[in-house]
Design an enzyme around this catalytic site. Structure first.
Site, PDB file in Angstrom:
ATOM      1  N   SER A 168       0.866  -1.239  -0.005  1.00 31.54           N
ATOM      2  CA  SER A 168      -0.124   0.018  -0.011  1.00 31.54           C
ATOM      3  C   SER A 168       0.891   1.195  -0.077  1.00 31.54           C
ATOM      4  CB  SER A 168      -0.860  -0.017   1.224  1.00 31.54           C
ATOM      5  OG  SER A 168      -1.677   1.208   1.686  1.00 31.54           O
ATOM      6  N   TYR A 181      -2.115  -0.959  10.142  1.00 35.08           N
ATOM      7  CA  TYR A 181      -2.398  -1.187   8.648  1.00 35.08           C
ATOM      8  C   TYR A 181      -0.998  -0.942   7.969  1.00 35.08           C
ATOM      9  CZ  TYR A 181      -4.097  -1.188   3.910  1.00 35.08           C
ATOM     10  OH  TYR A 181      -3.977  -1.539   2.574  1.00 35.08           O
TER      11      TYR A 181
HETATM   12  P1  NDP Z   1     -11.238  -6.212   0.912  1.00 36.04           P
HETATM   13  O1  NDP Z   1     -11.420  -5.957   2.259  1.00 36.04           O
HETATM   14  O2  NDP Z   1     -12.537  -6.057  -0.210  1.00 36.04           O
HETATM   15  O3  NDP Z   1     -10.828  -7.932   0.841  1.00 36.04           O
HETATM   16  C1  NDP Z   1      -9.988  -8.551   1.745  1.00 36.04           C
HETATM   17  C2  NDP Z   1      -9.914 -10.133   1.649  1.00 36.04           C
HETATM   18  O4  NDP Z   1      -9.058 -10.835   2.468  1.00 36.04           O
HETATM   19  C3  NDP Z   1     -11.539 -10.586   1.849  1.00 36.04           C
HETATM   20  O5  NDP Z   1     -11.837 -11.521   0.769  1.00 36.04           O
HETATM   21  C4  NDP Z   1     -11.503 -11.114   3.355  1.00 36.04           C
HETATM   22  O6  NDP Z   1     -12.079 -12.060   3.338  1.00 36.04           O
HETATM   23  C5  NDP Z   1      -9.907 -11.635   3.360  1.00 36.04           C
HETATM   24  N1  NDP Z   1      -9.592 -11.696   4.775  1.00 36.04           N
HETATM   25  C6  NDP Z   1      -9.554 -10.571   5.649  1.00 36.04           C
HETATM   26  N2  NDP Z   1      -9.140 -11.309   6.719  1.00 36.04           N
HETATM   27  C7  NDP Z   1      -9.033 -12.529   6.556  1.00 36.04           C
HETATM   28  C8  NDP Z   1      -8.682 -13.651   7.427  1.00 36.04           C
HETATM   29  N3  NDP Z   1      -8.315 -13.660   8.675  1.00 36.04           N
HETATM   30  N4  NDP Z   1      -8.453 -14.780   6.712  1.00 36.04           N
HETATM   31  C9  NDP Z   1      -8.440 -15.057   5.422  1.00 36.04           C
HETATM   32  N5  NDP Z   1      -8.989 -14.138   4.494  1.00 36.04           N
HETATM   33  C10 NDP Z   1      -9.287 -12.762   5.186  1.00 36.04           C
HETATM   34  O7  NDP Z   1      -9.866  -5.722   0.604  1.00 36.04           O
HETATM   35  P2  NDP Z   1      -9.270  -5.307  -0.968  1.00 36.04           P
HETATM   36  O8  NDP Z   1      -9.799  -6.288  -1.858  1.00 36.04           O
HETATM   37  O9  NDP Z   1      -9.586  -3.900  -1.161  1.00 36.04           O
HETATM   38  O10 NDP Z   1      -7.825  -5.236  -0.516  1.00 36.04           O
HETATM   39  C11 NDP Z   1      -6.881  -6.450  -0.928  1.00 36.04           C
HETATM   40  C12 NDP Z   1      -5.632  -6.246  -0.698  1.00 36.04           C
HETATM   41  O11 NDP Z   1      -5.018  -5.006  -1.349  1.00 36.04           O
HETATM   42  C13 NDP Z   1      -5.116  -5.818   0.808  1.00 36.04           C
HETATM   43  O12 NDP Z   1      -4.101  -6.612   1.153  1.00 36.04           O
HETATM   44  C14 NDP Z   1      -5.273  -4.189   1.000  1.00 36.04           C
HETATM   45  O13 NDP Z   1      -4.531  -3.850   2.094  1.00 36.04           O
HETATM   46  C15 NDP Z   1      -4.533  -4.085  -0.413  1.00 36.04           C
HETATM   47  N6  NDP Z   1      -4.837  -2.501  -0.875  1.00 36.04           N
HETATM   48  C16 NDP Z   1      -6.032  -2.240  -1.195  1.00 36.04           C
HETATM   49  C17 NDP Z   1      -6.251  -1.052  -1.770  1.00 36.04           C
HETATM   50  C18 NDP Z   1      -7.720  -0.697  -2.054  1.00 36.04           C
HETATM   51  O14 NDP Z   1      -7.864   0.783  -2.263  1.00 36.04           O
HETATM   52  N7  NDP Z   1      -8.655  -1.385  -2.097  1.00 36.04           N
HETATM   53  C19 NDP Z   1      -5.319   0.076  -1.961  1.00 36.04           C
HETATM   54  C20 NDP Z   1      -3.884  -0.594  -1.356  1.00 36.04           C
HETATM   55  C21 NDP Z   1      -3.742  -1.741  -0.887  1.00 36.04           C
HETATM   56  P3  NDP Z   1     -13.675 -11.769   3.757  1.00 36.04           P
HETATM   57  O15 NDP Z   1     -14.494 -11.508   2.464  1.00 36.04           O
HETATM   58  O16 NDP Z   1     -14.303 -13.234   3.995  1.00 36.04           O
HETATM   59  O17 NDP Z   1     -14.076 -10.920   4.772  1.00 36.04           O
END
Ligand code: NDP
Length: 266
Positions: A168, A181
């Site tokens: 990020s 984070y």
């Molecule tokens: P979301 O919150 O939309 O999705 C996150 C995913 O991680 C979900 O599928 C969630 O599962 C899963 N997850 C969370 N906790 C656990 C756990 N304990 N065990 C297994 N799975 C888990 O996030 P994004 O798609 O936005 O983000 C994806 C990545 O990109 C992250 O690493 C984020 O930090 C990074 N990022 C995102 C940005 C953005 O603007 N969106 C910008 C910069 C970085 P469930 O659906 O079941 O909760």
């Protein structure tokens, strides 16, 4: 093998990609994606499968994983699998068990996308919830280490494997109120650099970080509740860089920090 069906968001985004991969880019490769049930991980899973990869869908919510699994089975002739694992609760032994199942079913692992992540509270360090901090580190950092360590033998069995840690902007330059984070993303950058340096001379496994930048997902909506989601890029728009990093064209690229927003293309 090309996909039987695409979906409209992917078709629309592809027209603007800076890299146009061949339809069979990932054919024969097996790639594990964490957080594959929603957001960017879900899009990566659907996209990679359409470019031929067998996807191991890891996540904590079974019905979300099953929906992605069904989509992939309908749209492609690939061989996906579901790994219902809560990264906060699973000890190292659980990751080793998963690695054993992957090796016995697929023989090797060609890609590992660390995508799952928790945002946590956006508050000053002074007021940060001390119970939440280690939970966030468990999911964002410790689990990524466990999974990588357990899967390294399967990755080293492949000729051209790729590990990508999702970072990020706040993991490259600290910013007020992003708390655990941001710190967890700095840790991921460190893990990636150390591992890349260790594996570089063998030339079989490349290791990089990828910052997708602002992307329209639930996490983004939580971080910026006042923002109009229509103004934010859809996950499909960044998939050219994701595909590039997991395909053969990125061979030799290791120890780097990619940013989807300023990537010049391949
Ligand atoms: P979301 O919150 O939309 O999705 C996150 C995913 O991680 C979900 O599928 C969630 O599962 C899963 N997850 C969370 N906790 C656990 C756990 N304990 N065990 C297994 N799975 C888990 O996030 P994004 O798609 O936005 O983000 C994806 C990545 O990109 C992250 O690493 C984020 O930090 C990074 N990022 C995102 C940005 C953005 O603007 N969106 C910008 C910069 C970085 P469930 O659906 O079941 O909760």
């Amino acid at each position: 093998m090309p996909a039987k069906t695409d979906y409209p968001e992917l078709d629309n985004a592809r027209r603007h990609w800076r890299y146009q991969p061949p339809a069979d880019l990932l054919s024969g490769r097996t790639i594990l994606i964490t957080g594959a049930g929603d957001g960017i991980g879900r899009t990566a899973a659907r996209t990679f499968a359409r470019y031929g990869a067998n996807i191991v869908l890891l996540g904590r919510t079974q019905d979300k994983l099953e929906a992605v699994f069904d989509d992939i089975r309908t749209a492609t002739d690939t061989d996906p699998a579901i790994a219902p694992i809560d990264l906060e609760q699973t000890p190292y032994e659980g990751h080793v068990e998963l690695a054993g199942m992957i090796e016995s079913h697929y023989g090797r692992l060609d890609g590992l996308l660390h995508n799952a992540g928790l945002l946590g509270p956006r508050t000053p360090i002074e007021h940060y919830d001390t119970a939440l901090w280690p939970r966030l580190m468990q999911v964002n950092v410790n689990a990524a280490f466990y999974l990588t360590r357990a899967l390294l033998p399967a990755l080293q069995t492949a000729d051209d494997a790729s590990v990508v840690f999702t970072s990020s902007s706040v993991g490259r330059k600290g910013r007020a109120y992003w708390g655990g984070y941001a710190v967890s993303k700095f840790a991921i950058e460190g893990l990636s650099q150390v591992l890349a340096d260790e594996l570089e001379s063998a030339g079989r496994v490349r290791v990089n970080t990828l910052n997708p930048g602002a992307t329209r997902t639930q996490m983004r909506a939580m971080a910026y509740p006042g923002e109009d989601p229509a103004t934010v890029a859809a996950p499909e728009q960044h998939m050219d860089l994701y595909l590039y990093l997991f395909g053969p064209a990125a061979r030799g690229q290791t120890g780097q920090a990619f940013d989807a927003r300023d990537w010049p293309g391949a």
